[in-house]
Design an enzyme around this catalytic site. Structure first.
Site, mmCIF file in Angstrom:
data_model
loop_
_atom_site.group_PDB
_atom_site.id
_atom_site.type_symbol
_atom_site.label_atom_id
_atom_site.label_comp_id
_atom_site.label_asym_id
_atom_site.label_seq_id
_atom_site.Cartn_x
_atom_site.Cartn_y
_atom_site.Cartn_z
ATOM 1 N N ASP A 40 0.862 -1.189 0.000
ATOM 2 C CA ASP A 40 0.000 0.000 0.000
ATOM 3 C C ASP A 40 0.895 1.235 0.000
ATOM 4 O O ASP A 40 2.081 1.164 0.340
ATOM 5 C CB ASP A 40 -0.911 0.030 1.238
ATOM 6 C CG ASP A 40 -1.836 1.242 1.246
ATOM 7 O OD1 ASP A 40 -2.490 1.498 0.213
ATOM 8 O OD2 ASP A 40 -1.907 1.959 2.256
ATOM 9 N N SER A 41 0.303 2.372 -0.364
ATOM 10 C CA SER A 41 1.051 3.626 -0.324
ATOM 11 C C SER A 41 1.471 3.964 1.111
ATOM 12 O O SER A 41 2.426 4.703 1.312
ATOM 13 C CB SER A 41 0.186 4.757 -0.873
ATOM 14 O OG SER A 41 -0.990 4.868 -0.092
ATOM 15 N N CYS B 145 -4.284 -1.437 -2.152
ATOM 16 C CA CYS B 145 -4.450 0.006 -2.347
ATOM 17 C C CYS B 145 -5.324 0.168 -3.583
ATOM 18 O O CYS B 145 -4.993 -0.356 -4.656
ATOM 19 C CB CYS B 145 -3.068 0.623 -2.574
ATOM 20 S SG CYS B 145 -3.091 2.360 -3.031
ATOM 21 N N GLU C 229 -3.281 9.280 7.658
ATOM 22 C CA GLU C 229 -1.809 9.188 7.704
ATOM 23 C C GLU C 229 -1.243 10.025 8.852
ATOM 24 O O GLU C 229 -0.202 9.720 9.398
ATOM 25 C CB GLU C 229 -1.192 9.645 6.374
ATOM 26 C CG GLU C 229 -1.354 8.651 5.221
ATOM 27 C CD GLU C 229 -0.422 7.428 5.303
ATOM 28 O OE1 GLU C 229 0.772 7.599 5.558
ATOM 29 O OE2 GLU C 229 -0.929 6.307 5.110
ATOM 30 N N CYS D 151 -11.272 2.901 -0.457
ATOM 31 C CA CYS D 151 -9.895 3.269 -0.126
ATOM 32 C C CYS D 151 -9.564 2.546 1.165
ATOM 33 O O CYS D 151 -10.359 2.567 2.120
ATOM 34 C CB CYS D 151 -9.764 4.774 0.071
ATOM 35 S SG CYS D 151 -8.149 5.254 0.725
ATOM 36 N N HIS E 102 -7.601 3.148 3.483
ATOM 37 C CA HIS E 102 -7.405 3.972 4.681
ATOM 38 C C HIS E 102 -8.729 4.258 5.414
ATOM 39 O O HIS E 102 -8.726 4.577 6.592
ATOM 40 C CB HIS E 102 -6.806 5.338 4.303
ATOM 41 C CG HIS E 102 -5.340 5.322 4.015
ATOM 42 N ND1 HIS E 102 -4.800 4.662 2.942
ATOM 43 C CD2 HIS E 102 -4.297 5.901 4.669
ATOM 44 C CE1 HIS E 102 -3.483 4.851 2.933
ATOM 45 N NE2 HIS E 102 -3.159 5.595 3.969
#
Ligand code: DGL
Length: 273
Positions: free
Chosen positions: A9-10, A72, A157, A191, A193
């Site tokens: 994932d990013s 992701c 994040e 997403c 996240h």
């Protein structure tokens, strides 16, 4: 060659997928890679997301993974097909790279009653129209409304997902979605996240609307894949371990990942190029 399942994932979002996959299949070894130094990907160009994702896949292959999951949506939407078609044949046609959009879309049919679906995702995923295209293939009658949420990944994040500031951005996007189509009965979190924002999202969603994180569907789909592809399954080592790699400072990663996974994490730093 045998090795762990690679999960990419990013940043931290893929941990929500990893948690579900490990919950279902704890016996396998896993290698998680978060490109935290270059996250978020959601506002980056197609070319950069493709370049960064390919670097990550190559590294996970170099470290022995026979199978890599792009945990992701942005990378799945922008890089998966190009990697599968252009790069895999030349790198190693026996290895596999799988995304997380198709397994999520397949589950939708059983969830929605009105056939009106809302998708929240990064601007990159929304602009790619991958969800709309995949849904149209499987469920041509579904009405899909999409809403890009550029601030949601930075909130996660930066560990602001619980803060009062997050309420503003969540309410705004959910409000837009429901205003555009009040018949929506299912909102898909497109997403990885976003499950961290679930409590906030549920605050602003009408009580008849279901909010669907993807992890469970991705985990079930991977399990089915490994049952169908026994040759691949036999290449995955079974030591029940998980190793974590990040392109950022590992102490930052450890702190956040420990919160996301609710267990201690010790990551190693790598440089992708
Ligand atoms: N977690 C990623 C996704 O599922 C994207 C986050 C980012 O913008 O980097 O789309």
């Amino acid at each position: 060659m045998t090795g762990p399942i690679g999960i990419f994932d990013s940043g931290y979002g893929g941990l929500t997928i990893l948690r579900q996959i490990r919950g279902l299949m704890p016996e396998y070894d896993y290698l998680y890679l978060g490109d935290n130094a270059r996250a978020p990907y959601g506002t980056r160009s197609f070319e950069l997301v493709y370049e960064f994702t390919l670097q990550a896949v190559r590294r996970l292959f170099d470290m022995g993974c026979p199978l890599v999951i792009l945990a992701c949506n942005t990378a799945s939407a922008k890089a998966l097909r190009s990697i599968q078609q252009n790069n895999l044949p030349e790198i190693d046609p026996t290895r596999r790279v799988l995304g997380i959009i198709r397994p999520t879309v397949e589950a939708l049919g059983e969830i929605s009653h009105t056939g009106h679906i809302g998708i929240v995702a990064t601007p990159g995923t929304i602009r790619s129209h991958t969800y709309e295209l995949e849904i149209a293939k499987s469920y041509p009658d579904m009405q899909v409304t999409s809403e890009a949420c550029p601030m949601w990944v930075p909130l996660v994040e930066n560990q602001e997902f619980d803060s009062p500031g997050a309420d503003y951005f969540v309410q705004k996007r959910i409000g837009n979605l429901m205003h555009h189509d009040p018949e929506i009965d299912t909102i898909l979190l497109g997403c990885t996240h976003y499950p961290l924002l679930l409590d906030k999202i549920l605050k602003y969603v009408p009580s008849n609307v279901k909010v669907i994180p993807q992890g469970e569907y991705v985990a079930n789909s991977l399990q089915q894949y490994l049952l169908r592809h026994t040759d691949m399954e036999q290449r995955i080592t079974q030591g029940a371990t998980c190793r974590y790699l990040t392109t950022e400072d590992p102490s930052m990663f450890n702190e956040s990942a420990t919160i996301f996974l609710r267990q201690p994490v010790t990551a190693e730093r790598i440089i992708l190029d």
